[in-house]
Motif scaffolding. Structure first.
Motif, PDB file in Angstrom:
ATOM      1  N   PHE A  88      -1.179  -5.458   1.814  1.00 28.34           N
ATOM      2  CA  PHE A  88      -1.652  -4.711   2.977  1.00 28.34           C
ATOM      3  C   PHE A  88      -0.946  -3.362   3.074  1.00 28.34           C
ATOM      4  N   LEU A  89       0.372  -3.339   2.842  1.00 28.62           N
ATOM      5  CA  LEU A  89       1.100  -2.079   2.919  1.00 28.62           C
ATOM      6  C   LEU A  89       0.588  -1.090   1.868  1.00 28.62           C
ATOM      7  N   GLN A  90       0.253  -1.592   0.681  1.00 27.52           N
ATOM      8  CA  GLN A  90      -0.317  -0.719  -0.339  1.00 27.52           C
ATOM      9  C   GLN A  90      -1.685  -0.214   0.092  1.00 27.52           C
ATOM     10  N   SER A  91      -2.493  -1.088   0.668  1.00 19.50           N
ATOM     11  CA  SER A  91      -3.815  -0.679   1.157  1.00 19.50           C
ATOM     12  C   SER A  91      -3.686   0.336   2.286  1.00 19.50           C
ATOM     13  N   GLY A 260     -15.678  -5.180 -13.693  1.00 18.78           N
ATOM     14  CA  GLY A 260     -16.198  -6.487 -14.041  1.00 18.78           C
ATOM     15  C   GLY A 260     -15.423  -7.638 -13.425  1.00 18.78           C
ATOM     16  N   GLN A 261     -14.462  -7.350 -12.548  1.00 15.34           N
ATOM     17  CA  GLN A 261     -13.662  -8.410 -11.940  1.00 15.34           C
ATOM     18  C   GLN A 261     -14.294  -8.966 -10.668  1.00 15.34           C
ATOM     19  N   GLY A 262     -15.406  -8.394 -10.235  1.00 13.57           N
ATOM     20  CA  GLY A 262     -16.050  -8.864  -9.017  1.00 13.57           C
ATOM     21  C   GLY A 262     -15.583  -8.109  -7.793  1.00 13.57           C
ATOM     22  N   ILE A 263     -14.284  -7.913  -7.660  1.00  8.05           N
ATOM     23  CA  ILE A 263     -13.725  -7.121  -6.572  1.00  8.05           C
ATOM     24  C   ILE A 263     -12.876  -6.008  -7.177  1.00  8.05           C
ATOM     25  N   PRO A 264     -12.669  -4.918  -6.461  1.00  2.18           N
ATOM     26  CA  PRO A 264     -11.903  -3.801  -7.020  1.00  2.18           C
ATOM     27  C   PRO A 264     -10.458  -4.204  -7.298  1.00  2.18           C
ATOM     28  N   PRO A 265      -9.809  -3.531  -8.240  1.00  2.34           N
ATOM     29  CA  PRO A 265      -8.374  -3.775  -8.461  1.00  2.34           C
ATOM     30  C   PRO A 265      -7.593  -3.502  -7.184  1.00  2.34           C
ATOM     31  N   THR A 266      -6.569  -4.289  -6.934  1.00  5.52           N
ATOM     32  CA  THR A 266      -5.862  -4.194  -5.658  1.00  5.52           C
ATOM     33  C   THR A 266      -5.214  -2.830  -5.441  1.00  5.52           C
ATOM     34  N   ARG A 267      -4.864  -2.126  -6.502  1.00  2.01           N
ATOM     35  CA  ARG A 267      -4.208  -0.834  -6.316  1.00  2.01           C
ATOM     36  C   ARG A 267      -5.163   0.234  -5.786  1.00  2.01           C
ATOM     37  N   THR A 268      -6.465  -0.057  -5.742  1.00  2.99           N
ATOM     38  CA  THR A 268      -7.437   0.896  -5.196  1.00  2.99           C
ATOM     39  C   THR A 268      -7.851   0.553  -3.772  1.00  2.99           C
ATOM     40  N   TRP A 269      -7.362  -0.538  -3.227  1.00  2.00           N
ATOM     41  CA  TRP A 269      -7.829  -0.991  -1.920  1.00  2.00           C
ATOM     42  C   TRP A 269      -7.426  -0.044  -0.801  1.00  2.00           C
ATOM     43  N   SER A 270      -8.307   0.087   0.169  1.00  2.00           N
ATOM     44  CA  SER A 270      -7.987   0.676   1.462  1.00  2.00           C
ATOM     45  C   SER A 270      -7.920  -0.460   2.477  1.00  2.00           C
ATOM     46  N   THR A 271      -7.565  -0.139   3.719  1.00  2.00           N
ATOM     47  CA  THR A 271      -7.500  -1.192   4.734  1.00  2.00           C
ATOM     48  C   THR A 271      -8.881  -1.794   4.998  1.00  2.00           C
ATOM     49  N   ALA A 272      -9.942  -0.987   4.846  1.00  4.14           N
ATOM     50  CA  ALA A 272     -11.292  -1.520   5.031  1.00  4.14           C
ATOM     51  C   ALA A 272     -11.606  -2.565   3.969  1.00  4.14           C
ATOM     52  N   VAL A 273     -11.236  -2.291   2.708  1.00  7.41           N
ATOM     53  CA  VAL A 273     -11.475  -3.254   1.638  1.00  7.41           C
ATOM     54  C   VAL A 273     -10.598  -4.492   1.850  1.00  7.41           C
ATOM     55  N   TYR A 274      -9.344  -4.286   2.241  1.00  8.75           N
ATOM     56  CA  TYR A 274      -8.436  -5.416   2.499  1.00  8.75           C
ATOM     57  C   TYR A 274      -9.016  -6.317   3.595  1.00  8.75           C
ATOM     58  N   THR A 275      -9.528  -5.723   4.647  1.00  5.53           N
ATOM     59  CA  THR A 275     -10.100  -6.504   5.749  1.00  5.53           C
ATOM     60  C   THR A 275     -11.290  -7.319   5.267  1.00  5.53           C
ATOM     61  N   TYR A 276     -12.162  -6.685   4.491  1.00  6.30           N
ATOM     62  CA  TYR A 276     -13.355  -7.375   4.009  1.00  6.30           C
ATOM     63  C   TYR A 276     -12.995  -8.528   3.081  1.00  6.30           C
ATOM     64  N   VAL A 277     -12.116  -8.267   2.121  1.00  8.52           N
ATOM     65  CA  VAL A 277     -11.753  -9.303   1.154  1.00  8.52           C
ATOM     66  C   VAL A 277     -11.053 -10.461   1.848  1.00  8.52           C
ATOM     67  N   THR A 278     -10.202 -10.159   2.823  1.00 10.87           N
ATOM     68  CA  THR A 278      -9.487 -11.215   3.542  1.00 10.87           C
ATOM     69  C   THR A 278     -10.438 -12.123   4.299  1.00 10.87           C
ATOM     70  N   ALA A 279     -11.531 -11.555   4.792  1.00 10.60           N
ATOM     71  CA  ALA A 279     -12.454 -12.351   5.608  1.00 10.60           C
ATOM     72  C   ALA A 279     -13.617 -12.923   4.810  1.00 10.60           C
ATOM     73  N   PHE A 280     -14.129 -12.177   3.809  1.00 14.13           N
ATOM     74  CA  PHE A 280     -15.409 -12.552   3.202  1.00 14.13           C
ATOM     75  C   PHE A 280     -15.387 -12.619   1.684  1.00 14.13           C
TER      76      PHE A 280
END
Length: 320
Positions: A88-91, A260-280
């Motif tokens: 989360f801190l990275q995002s 091809g991993q289905g979700i973006p690499p974690t080093r590219t995440w923003s808080t919006a992506v973190y929120t989405y992945v955490t929930a859905f």
């Protein structure tokens, strides 16, 4: 004792007080009567669609909940976990980079283009051209980047012709987030250039004529004419970018998903992506409490920054 009748239009004396004005003029009264019918429905929809869900999200953020079944109250436990979560801190740090670094780049380029295009012949056509990327779906840019930047793509082919035998791995994981920042700058610049140009276009030409007669150079015109008369436009653009940058999601998902991993690499995440992945995400048990806490922190960040921007950029209105 004889009483004198007060005549119309004759003052009752210096010491007499005027009767208070009751009701105001007809225009003000009409506006007051129309306020509720016009604003009421919008306020109702805003409350139902935004205020209500926001309050409920705050309530969820104090619970541990998988989206079904009973909720377990954990208080501020979700927020404590977030600040102890390196992902989360990275995002959150990536979100700040998008907000400030990309924001500064966008406004510098947009303002530069505004000054260049202001006196350019065919500036309306140029404005439409630079605005066009903002109208294109982010998926198109993801496909275009994959086509142009892949190892055998157009960019590497041109570099090979120029004698570069070992070009960078443009789509490598460590290069994805800088690439996303560059693409966001390109996509967004036209939108804010259009807004700034509209603000500059409303400045009457005789201001520039007065500057020419006074012998003012380009920097003085910028400082004493363009900036003061477009400061409110800059403030509006800053608020719009602050709100939109915290919600950036689709371009990160598209660019990162191309690995091809289905979700973006974690080093590219923003808080919006973190929120989405955490929930859905579907790859683990949904954590709606953590996701809601992340969304509330993003909302708090936007609220604080918008208030600060409004206070810092507040200036007395200058009538043109």
């Amino acid at each position: 004792m004889t009483q004198t009748a007060a005549m119309p239009g004759v003052s009752a004396g210096r010491g007499a007080r005027r009767a208070p004005r009751v009701g105001g003029n007809a225009i003000d009264n009409a506006r007051k009567r129309l306020f509720v019918p016009f604003v009421g429905p919008a306020l109702l929809f805003y409350s139902v669609l935004f205020v209500g869900p926001s309050v409920y999200a705050i309530w969820i953020s104090f619970h541990k909940w998988a989206g079904a079944g009973p909720m377990e109250f954990v208080g501020v436990g979700n927020y404590v976990k977030l600040f102890g979560d390196k992902l989360f801190l990275q995002s959150f740090g990536n979100t700040l980079l998008l907000l400030f670094v990309v924001g500064i780049a966008v406004f510098v380029v947009s303002f530069g283009l505004t000054l260049v295009l202001r006196d350019m012949v065919g500036r309306k056509i140029a404005r439409s051209v630079i605005f066009f990327p903002h109208l294109v779906n982010a998926m198109i840019f993801g496909v275009l980047a994959g086509f142009v930047l892949n190892p055998g793509g157009l960019v590497n082919t041109l570099l090979g012709w120029a004698g570069v035998t070992d070009p960078p791995a443009w789509l490598a994981t460590e290069n994805l987030f800088p690439l996303i920042m560059v693409m966001l700058t390109w996509i967004t610049t036209g939108y804010y250039t259009t807004i700034l140009m509209a603000g500059v276009d409303r400045i009457p030409p005789y201001y520039y004529e007065d500057c020419a007669l006074a012998g003012a150079n380009a920097f003085q015109r910028l400082r004493y004419v363009i900036l003061p008369l477009t400061w409110d436009v800059f403030g509006t653009c800053a608020v719009l970018w602050t709100i939109s940058s915290v919600k950036i999601f689709e371009i990160i998902w598209i660019f990162g998903g191309s690995t091809g991993q289905g979700i973006p690499p974690t080093r590219t995440w923003s808080t919006a992506v973190y929120t989405y992945v955490t929930a859905f995400s579907g790859e683990s048990i949904p954590a709606y409490g953590m996701a809601s806490a992340s969304a509330i922190l993003s909302l708090a960040l936007v609220s604080v920054l918008v208030v600060l921007l409004r206070r810092v950029m507040k200036r007395d209105a200058i009538e043109i």
